[in-house]
Motif scaffolding. Structure first.
Motif, short mmCIF file in Angstrom:
data_model
loop_
_atom_site.label_atom_id
_atom_site.label_comp_id
_atom_site.label_asym_id
_atom_site.label_seq_id
_atom_site.Cartn_x
_atom_site.Cartn_y
_atom_site.Cartn_z
N THR A 127 42.65 30.40 85.49
CA THR A 127 41.86 29.18 85.67
C THR A 127 42.78 27.96 85.67
O THR A 127 42.65 27.07 86.51
CB THR A 127 40.79 29.05 84.56
OG1 THR A 127 39.94 30.20 84.62
CG2 THR A 127 39.99 27.79 84.71
N THR A 130 44.91 27.95 88.95
CA THR A 130 44.09 27.57 90.11
C THR A 130 43.77 26.08 90.07
O THR A 130 43.84 25.39 91.09
CB THR A 130 42.79 28.40 90.15
OG1 THR A 130 43.14 29.79 90.15
CG2 THR A 130 41.98 28.10 91.38
N SER A 131 43.43 25.57 88.90
CA SER A 131 43.14 24.14 88.76
C SER A 131 44.35 23.29 89.10
O SER A 131 44.25 22.30 89.82
CB SER A 131 42.67 23.86 87.33
OG SER A 131 42.48 22.50 87.13
N TRP A 132 45.52 23.68 88.57
CA TRP A 132 46.76 22.96 88.86
C TRP A 132 47.05 22.99 90.36
O TRP A 132 47.40 21.98 90.95
CB TRP A 132 47.91 23.59 88.08
CG TRP A 132 49.26 23.05 88.40
CD1 TRP A 132 49.83 21.90 87.95
CD2 TRP A 132 50.24 23.66 89.26
NE1 TRP A 132 51.09 21.75 88.46
CE2 TRP A 132 51.37 22.82 89.27
CE3 TRP A 132 50.27 24.83 90.01
CZ2 TRP A 132 52.52 23.12 90.00
CZ3 TRP A 132 51.41 25.12 90.73
CH2 TRP A 132 52.51 24.27 90.74
N GLU A 134 44.90 23.51 92.93
CA GLU A 134 43.90 22.81 93.73
C GLU A 134 43.94 21.30 93.55
O GLU A 134 43.44 20.57 94.40
CB GLU A 134 42.50 23.35 93.41
CG GLU A 134 42.31 24.77 93.91
CD GLU A 134 40.97 25.37 93.51
OE1 GLU A 134 40.25 24.75 92.70
OE2 GLU A 134 40.67 26.45 94.01
N SER A 135 44.53 20.83 92.47
CA SER A 135 44.57 19.39 92.23
C SER A 135 45.77 18.71 92.90
O SER A 135 45.95 17.51 92.77
CB SER A 135 44.59 19.09 90.73
OG SER A 135 45.80 19.54 90.16
#
Length: 145
Positions: A127, A130-132, A134-135
């Motif tokens: 998580t 993926t967050s890193w 996508e940002s």
């Protein structure tokens, strides 16, 4: 006889310093980073996995192999070049060492020189990864100069 004792003493001191350095590196890496396994592909089904930690930067992801005394990262992946090819669970005998982990296969070139990698990590670490990823700022939104 005295020369042998001196040589033995030096060898013991060097050995103690070597193991202290290993212990320090393991302690620092485990405290600072996110535990993952990484491998260069193509590789056989359950071969090539290396234990380590990752540290996120603004523009890169640095992988530090736990069994290395190298002062810097073992592998650096460039944030703008990382593309997830597919996600999967452990297959076959991989389940013995990767139980409960998720695996992402990255498109070749994530390291900037054409290497293809797989990362195995826990669901929580996935998580965060993926967050890193996508940002990141998209290439289209960057202003040309």
């Amino acid at each position: 006889m005295g020369g042998v004792l001196i040589a033995l003493g030096v060898a013991v001191i060097v050995g103690v310093l070597f193991f202290a350095l290993i212990a320090y590196r393991l302690t620092e890496l485990r405290r600072e980073g996110t535990s993952v396994l990484l491998r260069l592909v193509p590789a056989a089904a359950d071969e090539g996995w290396r234990h380590g930690t990752i540290a996120y930067g603004d523009n890169d992801l640095r992988f530090y192999r736990l069994s290395s005394l190298r002062p810097g990262p073992t592998v650096t992946l460039i944030r703008s070049a990382i593309e997830i090819q597919r996600r999967r669970g452990p297959e076959g005998t991989e389940d013995e060492i990767l139980a409960g982990m998720r695996i992402v296969e990255l498109e070749p070139g994530a390291d900037g020189i054409g290497g293809a990698f797989e990362l195995a990590m826990s669901a929580e670490a996935m998580t965060a990864f993926t967050s890193w990823l996508e940002s990141r700022q998209s290439a289209r939104s960057q202003r040309r100069r």
